[in-house]
Design a protein around this motif. Structure first.
Motif, PDB file in Angstrom:
ATOM      1  N   PHE A 159       0.874  -1.179   0.000  1.00 18.85           N
ATOM      2  CA  PHE A 159       0.000   0.000   0.000  1.00 18.85           C
ATOM      3  C   PHE A 159       0.904   1.220   0.000  1.00 18.85           C
ATOM      4  O   PHE A 159       1.585   1.512   0.990  1.00 18.85           O
ATOM      5  N   LEU A 160       0.947   1.925  -1.112  1.00 20.30           N
ATOM      6  CA  LEU A 160       1.807   3.098  -1.257  1.00 20.30           C
ATOM      7  C   LEU A 160       0.939   4.332  -1.450  1.00 20.30           C
ATOM      8  O   LEU A 160      -0.001   4.325  -2.232  1.00 20.30           O
ATOM      9  N   ARG A 161       1.283   5.400  -0.760  1.00 12.15           N
ATOM     10  CA  ARG A 161       0.522   6.641  -0.840  1.00 12.15           C
ATOM     11  C   ARG A 161       1.475   7.818  -0.764  1.00 12.15           C
ATOM     12  O   ARG A 161       2.407   7.812   0.037  1.00 12.15           O
ATOM     13  N   ARG A 162       1.247   8.829  -1.588  1.00  7.63           N
ATOM     14  CA  ARG A 162       2.076  10.036  -1.584  1.00  7.63           C
ATOM     15  C   ARG A 162       1.173  11.256  -1.499  1.00  7.63           C
ATOM     16  O   ARG A 162       0.201  11.381  -2.249  1.00  7.63           O
ATOM     17  N   THR A 163       1.493  12.156  -0.570  1.00  5.82           N
ATOM     18  CA  THR A 163       0.770  13.411  -0.407  1.00  5.82           C
ATOM     19  C   THR A 163       1.772  14.549  -0.515  1.00  5.82           C
ATOM     20  O   THR A 163       2.747  14.595   0.243  1.00  5.82           O
ATOM     21  N   ASP A 164       1.568  15.445  -1.425  1.00  2.00           N
ATOM     22  CA  ASP A 164       2.528  16.529  -1.662  1.00  2.00           C
ATOM     23  C   ASP A 164       2.450  17.609  -0.584  1.00  2.00           C
ATOM     24  O   ASP A 164       3.452  18.263  -0.301  1.00  2.00           O
ATOM     25  N   GLU A 165       1.293  17.795   0.016  1.00  2.00           N
ATOM     26  CA  GLU A 165       1.170  18.868   1.010  1.00  2.00           C
ATOM     27  C   GLU A 165       0.711  18.304   2.359  1.00  2.00           C
ATOM     28  O   GLU A 165       1.523  17.776   3.106  1.00  2.00           O
ATOM     29  N   LEU A 166      -0.557  18.386   2.686  1.00  2.00           N
ATOM     30  CA  LEU A 166      -1.038  18.034   4.022  1.00  2.00           C
ATOM     31  C   LEU A 166      -1.709  16.676   4.003  1.00  2.00           C
ATOM     32  O   LEU A 166      -2.520  16.378   3.122  1.00  2.00           O
ATOM     33  N   ASP A 167      -1.375  15.848   4.980  1.00  2.00           N
ATOM     34  CA  ASP A 167      -2.024  14.546   5.197  1.00  2.00           C
ATOM     35  C   ASP A 167      -2.504  14.537   6.650  1.00  2.00           C
ATOM     36  O   ASP A 167      -1.718  14.385   7.578  1.00  2.00           O
ATOM     37  N   ARG A 168      -3.799  14.714   6.843  1.00  2.00           N
ATOM     38  CA  ARG A 168      -4.352  14.837   8.192  1.00  2.00           C
ATOM     39  C   ARG A 168      -5.420  13.785   8.420  1.00  2.00           C
ATOM     40  O   ARG A 168      -6.253  13.539   7.558  1.00  2.00           O
ATOM     41  N   VAL A 169      -5.387  13.183   9.607  1.00  2.00           N
ATOM     42  CA  VAL A 169      -6.384  12.181  10.006  1.00  2.00           C
ATOM     43  C   VAL A 169      -7.040  12.665  11.283  1.00  2.00           C
ATOM     44  O   VAL A 169      -6.350  12.979  12.269  1.00  2.00           O
ATOM     45  N   GLU A 170      -8.357  12.742  11.278  1.00  2.00           N
ATOM     46  CA  GLU A 170      -9.125  13.114  12.465  1.00  2.00           C
ATOM     47  C   GLU A 170      -9.947  11.910  12.896  1.00  2.00           C
ATOM     48  O   GLU A 170     -10.760  11.392  12.125  1.00  2.00           O
ATOM     49  N   ALA A 171      -9.706  11.435  14.107  1.00  2.00           N
ATOM     50  CA  ALA A 171     -10.398  10.240  14.588  1.00  2.00           C
ATOM     51  C   ALA A 171     -10.502  10.298  16.108  1.00  2.00           C
ATOM     52  O   ALA A 171      -9.715  10.976  16.787  1.00  2.00           O
ATOM     53  N   LYS A 172     -11.447   9.552  16.626  1.00  5.28           N
ATOM     54  CA  LYS A 172     -11.587   9.456  18.080  1.00  5.28           C
ATOM     55  C   LYS A 172     -10.478   8.606  18.662  1.00  5.28           C
ATOM     56  O   LYS A 172      -9.888   8.941  19.702  1.00  5.28           O
ATOM     57  N   ASN A 173     -10.163   7.495  18.033  1.00 12.48           N
ATOM     58  CA  ASN A 173      -9.067   6.620  18.438  1.00 12.48           C
ATOM     59  C   ASN A 173      -8.326   6.165  17.182  1.00 12.48           C
ATOM     60  O   ASN A 173      -8.941   5.915  16.140  1.00 12.48           O
ATOM     61  N   ILE A 174      -6.998   6.071  17.284  1.00 11.50           N
ATOM     62  CA  ILE A 174      -6.167   5.593  16.190  1.00 11.50           C
ATOM     63  C   ILE A 174      -5.338   4.425  16.713  1.00 11.50           C
ATOM     64  O   ILE A 174      -4.617   4.568  17.715  1.00 11.50           O
ATOM     65  N   ASP A 175      -5.421   3.292  16.014  1.00 10.47           N
ATOM     66  CA  ASP A 175      -4.686   2.094  16.410  1.00 10.47           C
ATOM     67  C   ASP A 175      -3.949   1.567  15.182  1.00 10.47           C
ATOM     68  O   ASP A 175      -4.575   1.123  14.212  1.00 10.47           O
ATOM     69  N   ARG A 176      -2.622   1.633  15.207  1.00 10.49           N
ATOM     70  CA  ARG A 176      -1.811   1.152  14.112  1.00 10.49           C
ATOM     71  C   ARG A 176      -0.865   0.079  14.635  1.00 10.49           C
ATOM     72  O   ARG A 176      -0.160   0.292  15.622  1.00 10.49           O
ATOM     73  N   ARG A 177      -0.816  -1.053  13.946  1.00 10.88           N
ATOM     74  CA  ARG A 177      -0.015  -2.179  14.383  1.00 10.88           C
ATOM     75  C   ARG A 177       0.836  -2.687  13.223  1.00 10.88           C
ATOM     76  O   ARG A 177       0.378  -2.745  12.096  1.00 10.88           O
ATOM     77  N   ALA A 178       2.072  -3.059  13.548  1.00 11.31           N
ATOM     78  CA  ALA A 178       2.989  -3.624  12.571  1.00 11.31           C
ATOM     79  C   ALA A 178       3.663  -4.837  13.183  1.00 11.31           C
ATOM     80  O   ALA A 178       4.045  -4.813  14.368  1.00 11.31           O
ATOM     81  N   GLU A 179       3.829  -5.895  12.407  1.00  9.36           N
ATOM     82  CA  GLU A 179       4.463  -7.109  12.911  1.00  9.36           C
ATOM     83  C   GLU A 179       5.956  -6.915  13.143  1.00  9.36           C
ATOM     84  O   GLU A 179       6.520  -7.477  14.091  1.00  9.36           O
ATOM     85  N   ASN A 180       6.619  -6.120  12.307  1.00 10.92           N
ATOM     86  CA  ASN A 180       8.074  -5.997  12.422  1.00 10.92           C
ATOM     87  C   ASN A 180       8.527  -4.589  12.773  1.00 10.92           C
ATOM     88  O   ASN A 180       9.187  -4.378  13.779  1.00 10.92           O
ATOM     89  N   LEU A 181       8.207  -3.600  11.956  1.00 11.21           N
ATOM     90  CA  LEU A 181       8.819  -2.290  12.125  1.00 11.21           C
ATOM     91  C   LEU A 181       7.824  -1.181  11.858  1.00 11.21           C
ATOM     92  O   LEU A 181       7.035  -1.257  10.913  1.00 11.21           O
ATOM     93  N   VAL A 182       7.868  -0.152  12.654  1.00  8.77           N
ATOM     94  CA  VAL A 182       7.167   1.108  12.428  1.00  8.77           C
ATOM     95  C   VAL A 182       8.218   2.200  12.337  1.00  8.77           C
ATOM     96  O   VAL A 182       8.983   2.423  13.280  1.00  8.77           O
ATOM     97  N   HIS A 183       8.277   2.887  11.184  1.00  6.60           N
ATOM     98  CA  HIS A 183       9.297   3.892  10.953  1.00  6.60           C
ATOM     99  C   HIS A 183       8.605   5.205  10.606  1.00  6.60           C
ATOM    100  O   HIS A 183       7.865   5.293   9.627  1.00  6.60           O
ATOM    101  N   ILE A 184       8.842   6.224  11.413  1.00  9.55           N
ATOM    102  CA  ILE A 184       8.315   7.559  11.176  1.00  9.55           C
ATOM    103  C   ILE A 184       9.513   8.499  11.105  1.00  9.55           C
ATOM    104  O   ILE A 184      10.298   8.595  12.045  1.00  9.55           O
ATOM    105  N   HIS A 185       9.650   9.216   9.977  1.00  8.95           N
ATOM    106  CA  HIS A 185      10.808  10.076   9.788  1.00  8.95           C
ATOM    107  C   HIS A 185      10.355  11.414   9.228  1.00  8.95           C
ATOM    108  O   HIS A 185       9.454  11.478   8.389  1.00  8.95           O
ATOM    109  N   GLY A 186      10.948  12.473   9.710  1.00  6.12           N
ATOM    110  CA  GLY A 186      10.656  13.801   9.215  1.00  6.12           C
ATOM    111  C   GLY A 186      11.741  14.769   9.638  1.00  6.12           C
ATOM    112  O   GLY A 186      12.559  14.475  10.527  1.00  6.12           O
TER     113      GLY A 186
END
Length: 235
Positions: A187-214
């Motif tokens: 699943f590949l996604r590219r956003t050139d400007e703003l990528d915003r998620v509004e939710a009551k709860n957010i649950d993200r799970r990965a079996e091996n690695l979660v990488h957030i870089h900025g």
């Protein structure tokens, strides 16, 4: 030598009505005659025809479904007060043949199928709506193109699509649903400007690695920020 003759039933021969046969067809109209003519001019449902007795103004009969045009050879039936073009016998010029009806038309096949066959294509054109009411619609084509200027509205219980590739290009894309489930190998996604998620709860799970870089990363919370792991490395 004896030659045996065999009786063969021949199909009936249709003879062009003459003035005498026309009077037999219309016994209450003694002045009814039939004649051949050539169309000189047409204005709406009125046709100017040149016959053997001279030029005459006639009306296109409902039975004449092939639209007469100047130069066409036609069959004319008339009396002293009225005359009608019954049929087009021969076209005067090469070109398309038009079937013209001045009122609503219905084609009914109570006990069979209706097929429309054309070698070079079929066109449907109307300034108003086109309605299709059937039990099922099947389309088998190499390419399907749909163009609309304002709105494409699809309403139904379920939509199933099976294809090798789907590409959607739009200025805006809105999706409103009670639940959205997506599954993919990648699943590949590219956003050139703003990528915003509004939710009551957010649950993200990965079996091996979660990488957030900025270039910069900010995490804020009103009450609690918790890191729980066997090892936590900062810096």
């Amino acid at each position: 030598m004896v030659i045996a003759a065999e009786t063969v039933e021949s199909s009936p021969v249709h003879v062009l009505p003459t003035a005498r046969s026309a009077r037999a067809l219309f016994p209450t109209e003694p002045d009814v005659t039939t004649d051949l003519g050539t169309v000189l001019a047409r204005a709406g449902q009125r046709v100017r025809v040149a016959t053997s007795t001279g030029e005459r103004d006639t009306e296109i009969a409902p039975s004449c479904i092939v639209s007469p045009a100047p130069g066409d050879r036609v069959l004319v039936v008339g009396s002293r007060d009225e005359a009608y073009v019954l049929a087009v016998l021969r076209r005067g010029h090469a070109g398309e043949t038009k079937l013209v009806f001045d009122r609503d038309v219905s084609l009914s096949v109570p006990n069979g199928r209706l097929r429309v066959l054309a070698k070079e294509g079929v066109d449907l054109a109307s300034p108003e709506a086109l309605g299709v009411h059937v039990g099922a619609v099947e389309v088998d084509a190499a390419e399907v193109r749909v163009a609309f200027s304002s709105l494409l509205d699809l309403v139904g219980h379920s939509i199933t699509t099976k294809t090798k590739k789907v590409r959607v290009v739009a200025e805006t894309f809105d999706t409103i649903a009670g639940r959205i489930y997506q599954r993919a190998v990648n699943f590949l996604r590219r956003t050139d400007e703003l990528d915003r998620v509004e939710a009551k709860n957010i649950d993200r799970r990965a079996e091996n690695l979660v990488h957030i870089h900025g270039e910069n990363a900010v995490t804020t919370a009103e009450q609690l920020v918790k890191f729980d792991a066997a090892q936590v490395h900062v810096g």
